[in-house]
Design a protein around this motif. Sequence first.
Motif, PDB file in Angstrom:
ATOM      1  N   LEU A 111       0.845  -1.194   0.000  1.00 56.59           N
ATOM      2  CA  LEU A 111       0.000   0.000   0.000  1.00 56.59           C
ATOM      3  C   LEU A 111       0.877   1.240   0.000  1.00 56.59           C
ATOM      4  CD1 LEU A 111      -2.982   1.092   0.401  1.00 56.59           C
ATOM      5  CD2 LEU A 111      -2.421   1.184   2.833  1.00 56.59           C
ATOM      6  N   ASP A 112       0.636   2.131  -0.945  1.00 61.79           N
ATOM      7  CA  ASP A 112       1.326   3.420  -0.977  1.00 61.79           C
ATOM      8  C   ASP A 112       0.335   4.489  -0.547  1.00 61.79           C
ATOM      9  OD1 ASP A 112       2.742   5.713  -1.396  1.00 61.79           O
ATOM     10  OD2 ASP A 112       3.052   5.413  -3.549  1.00 61.79           O
ATOM     11  N   ALA A 113       0.390   4.847   0.745  1.00 60.49           N
ATOM     12  CA  ALA A 113      -0.539   5.835   1.306  1.00 60.49           C
ATOM     13  C   ALA A 113       0.096   7.218   1.406  1.00 60.49           C
ATOM     14  CB  ALA A 113      -1.002   5.379   2.684  1.00 60.49           C
ATOM     15  N   SER A 114       1.218   7.436   0.720  1.00 61.50           N
ATOM     16  CA  SER A 114       1.934   8.708   0.860  1.00 61.50           C
ATOM     17  C   SER A 114       1.137   9.889   0.315  1.00 61.50           C
ATOM     18  CB  SER A 114       3.288   8.623   0.156  1.00 61.50           C
ATOM     19  OG  SER A 114       3.120   8.346  -1.233  1.00 61.50           O
ATOM     20  N   ALA A 115       0.176   9.636  -0.579  1.00 59.77           N
ATOM     21  CA  ALA A 115      -0.598  10.729  -1.164  1.00 59.77           C
ATOM     22  C   ALA A 115      -1.795  11.134  -0.312  1.00 59.77           C
ATOM     23  CB  ALA A 115      -1.075  10.346  -2.564  1.00 59.77           C
ATOM     24  N   LEU A 116      -2.073  10.422   0.780  1.00 58.93           N
ATOM     25  CA  LEU A 116      -3.232  10.738   1.610  1.00 58.93           C
ATOM     26  C   LEU A 116      -3.121  12.143   2.202  1.00 58.93           C
ATOM     27  CD1 LEU A 116      -3.997   7.487   3.633  1.00 58.93           C
ATOM     28  CD2 LEU A 116      -5.555   8.661   2.075  1.00 58.93           C
ATOM     29  N   ILE A 124      -4.679   6.285  -4.125  1.00 50.76           N
ATOM     30  CA  ILE A 124      -3.733   5.426  -3.428  1.00 50.76           C
ATOM     31  C   ILE A 124      -3.526   4.160  -4.248  1.00 50.76           C
ATOM     32  CG2 ILE A 124      -3.254   4.224  -1.258  1.00 50.76           C
ATOM     33  CD1 ILE A 124      -5.500   6.019  -0.043  1.00 50.76           C
ATOM     34  N   ALA A 125      -2.285   3.800  -4.454  1.00 48.04           N
ATOM     35  CA  ALA A 125      -1.965   2.586  -5.197  1.00 48.04           C
ATOM     36  C   ALA A 125      -1.834   1.416  -4.230  1.00 48.04           C
ATOM     37  CB  ALA A 125      -0.669   2.771  -5.981  1.00 48.04           C
ATOM     38  N   LEU A 126      -2.387   0.276  -4.623  1.00 51.11           N
ATOM     39  CA  LEU A 126      -2.204  -0.922  -3.813  1.00 51.11           C
ATOM     40  C   LEU A 126      -2.044  -2.130  -4.729  1.00 51.11           C
ATOM     41  CD1 LEU A 126      -5.055  -2.858  -3.522  1.00 51.11           C
ATOM     42  CD2 LEU A 126      -5.813  -0.725  -2.491  1.00 51.11           C
ATOM     43  N   THR A 127      -1.289  -3.109  -4.242  1.00 48.73           N
ATOM     44  CA  THR A 127      -1.071  -4.359  -4.958  1.00 48.73           C
ATOM     45  C   THR A 127      -1.368  -5.510  -4.012  1.00 48.73           C
ATOM     46  OG1 THR A 127       0.655  -3.368  -6.334  1.00 48.73           O
ATOM     47  CG2 THR A 127       0.544  -5.773  -6.269  1.00 48.73           C
ATOM     48  N   ILE A 128      -2.239  -6.407  -4.431  1.00 50.52           N
ATOM     49  CA  ILE A 128      -2.567  -7.589  -3.635  1.00 50.52           C
ATOM     50  C   ILE A 128      -1.580  -8.697  -3.987  1.00 50.52           C
ATOM     51  CG2 ILE A 128      -4.328  -9.304  -3.097  1.00 50.52           C
ATOM     52  CD1 ILE A 128      -6.434  -7.227  -3.955  1.00 50.52           C
ATOM     53  N   LEU A 129      -0.899  -9.203  -2.968  1.00 50.30           N
ATOM     54  CA  LEU A 129       0.124 -10.234  -3.161  1.00 50.30           C
ATOM     55  C   LEU A 129      -0.349 -11.565  -2.587  1.00 50.30           C
ATOM     56  CD1 LEU A 129       3.262  -8.196  -2.011  1.00 50.30           C
ATOM     57  CD2 LEU A 129       2.353  -8.409  -4.340  1.00 50.30           C
ATOM     58  N   LYS A 130       0.084 -12.633  -3.228  1.00 46.74           N
ATOM     59  CA  LYS A 130      -0.111 -13.982  -2.691  1.00 46.74           C
ATOM     60  C   LYS A 130       1.248 -14.659  -2.674  1.00 46.74           C
ATOM     61  CE  LYS A 130      -2.715 -18.284  -3.200  1.00 46.74           C
ATOM     62  NZ  LYS A 130      -3.708 -19.037  -4.002  1.00 46.74           N
ATOM     63  N   LEU A 195      -4.300  -2.178  -8.125  1.00 46.86           N
ATOM     64  CA  LEU A 195      -5.537  -1.414  -8.098  1.00 46.86           C
ATOM     65  C   LEU A 195      -5.270   0.005  -7.628  1.00 46.86           C
ATOM     66  CD1 LEU A 195      -7.708  -4.132  -6.305  1.00 46.86           C
ATOM     67  CD2 LEU A 195      -7.737  -3.618  -8.750  1.00 46.86           C
ATOM     68  N   MET A 196      -6.285   0.867  -7.824  1.00 42.79           N
ATOM     69  CA  MET A 196      -6.227   2.224  -7.301  1.00 42.79           C
ATOM     70  C   MET A 196      -7.413   2.428  -6.367  1.00 42.79           C
ATOM     71  SD  MET A 196      -3.510   3.197  -8.774  1.00 42.79           S
ATOM     72  CE  MET A 196      -3.489   4.879  -8.157  1.00 42.79           C
ATOM     73  N   LEU A 197      -7.149   3.099  -5.257  1.00 39.35           N
ATOM     74  CA  LEU A 197      -8.170   3.388  -4.253  1.00 39.35           C
ATOM     75  C   LEU A 197      -8.328   4.895  -4.141  1.00 39.35           C
ATOM     76  CD1 LEU A 197      -9.961   2.441  -1.828  1.00 39.35           C
ATOM     77  CD2 LEU A 197      -7.913   2.668  -0.419  1.00 39.35           C
ATOM     78  N   HIS A 198      -9.566   5.372  -4.274  1.00 38.14           N
ATOM     79  CA  HIS A 198      -9.863   6.804  -4.154  1.00 38.14           C
ATOM     80  C   HIS A 198     -10.592   7.019  -2.835  1.00 38.14           C
ATOM     81  CE1 HIS A 198      -8.910   7.462  -8.448  1.00 38.14           C
ATOM     82  NE2 HIS A 198      -9.425   6.250  -8.592  1.00 38.14           N
ATOM     83  N   ALA A 199     -10.002   7.786  -1.935  1.00 39.09           N
ATOM     84  CA  ALA A 199     -10.594   8.002  -0.615  1.00 39.09           C
ATOM     85  C   ALA A 199     -10.360   9.434  -0.171  1.00 39.09           C
ATOM     86  CB  ALA A 199     -10.008   7.029   0.406  1.00 39.09           C
ATOM     87  N   VAL A 226      -2.763   3.942   9.245  1.00 34.88           N
ATOM     88  CA  VAL A 226      -2.179   4.985   8.419  1.00 34.88           C
ATOM     89  C   VAL A 226      -2.360   6.330   9.114  1.00 34.88           C
ATOM     90  CG1 VAL A 226      -2.497   3.739   6.253  1.00 34.88           C
ATOM     91  CG2 VAL A 226      -4.297   5.265   7.064  1.00 34.88           C
ATOM     92  N   THR A 227      -1.431   7.231   8.875  1.00 39.23           N
ATOM     93  CA  THR A 227      -1.518   8.582   9.403  1.00 39.23           C
ATOM     94  C   THR A 227      -1.790   9.538   8.249  1.00 39.23           C
ATOM     95  OG1 THR A 227      -0.015   8.101  11.235  1.00 39.23           O
ATOM     96  CG2 THR A 227      -0.318  10.416  10.646  1.00 39.23           C
ATOM     97  N   VAL A 228      -2.856  10.318   8.369  1.00 40.76           N
ATOM     98  CA  VAL A 228      -3.275  11.236   7.316  1.00 40.76           C
ATOM     99  C   VAL A 228      -2.845  12.642   7.733  1.00 40.76           C
ATOM    100  CG1 VAL A 228      -5.217  12.184   6.061  1.00 40.76           C
ATOM    101  CG2 VAL A 228      -5.217   9.760   6.723  1.00 40.76           C
TER     102      VAL A 228
END
Length: 232
Positions: A111-116, A124-130, A195-199, A226-228
């Motif tokens: 999870l890249d939450a740096s843009a929050l 926010i960019a996220l990648t689901i890993l297995k 994926l991309m998450l818009h929040a 996460v800290t916003v």
Amino acid sequence: IAFTDKATGQPVTQFDEELARELHLLATDSTFSTFIHEHPEKPGPDGRFRIEVRFPKAGLYHVYADVMPKGLGQQVVRFDVPVDVETGPTARPSPPVAAAEGSDGPYSIELDASALRAGAENMIALTILKDGRPANDLGLYLGVPAHAVFVSTEDLGYVHAHAMAADAPKGGHHAPGHHAHRSHADPGTAILARLMLHAAPPRAGRYALWIQFMGGGQVRTVPFVVTVPSAP
């Protein structure tokens, strides 16, 4: 759970569906270490929803009823439920103990939450890993590739957003606020791991975050904290 129209004092008996459900019930305990996401059957003629919830441990639970009464738009109501404990009127949220990053079985999330930023819609960019590699066995959960629920550890503010492909319409909603997401993924489309998450978290501060998705035919839940920061 029953809803009343404050303007008329009458019970609400008609609801619109949101992501194939008329009510989403979400809950976390006061340490933010537990997350519950359940859906009742359709309400009775009196508009009352009945839902059985299994609380995994004792504690004070913050429960969010996320619903769309017909003609009233998105409504999110929070109430507190003590489970096998006694609480006073001044009970305060405890410091979060949810992991800074987590996993569910073989699945984890980058999870890249740096843009929050508070008070603005963020991407926010996220990648689901297995097993450490981008997952290739993902499916839709309630019509979208992934859900994200933010709960402020300070004032219990709530945001429910949906992760989509990068070129999909933006969407998310918070309490209090209005529903902004109408786009569902095509059930025949392969679900990509990236994926991309818009929040839009309403205020600066620390949030417990849970990301849910369908992996290997099961609903998976990966926790974060996460800290916003404030908007510049």
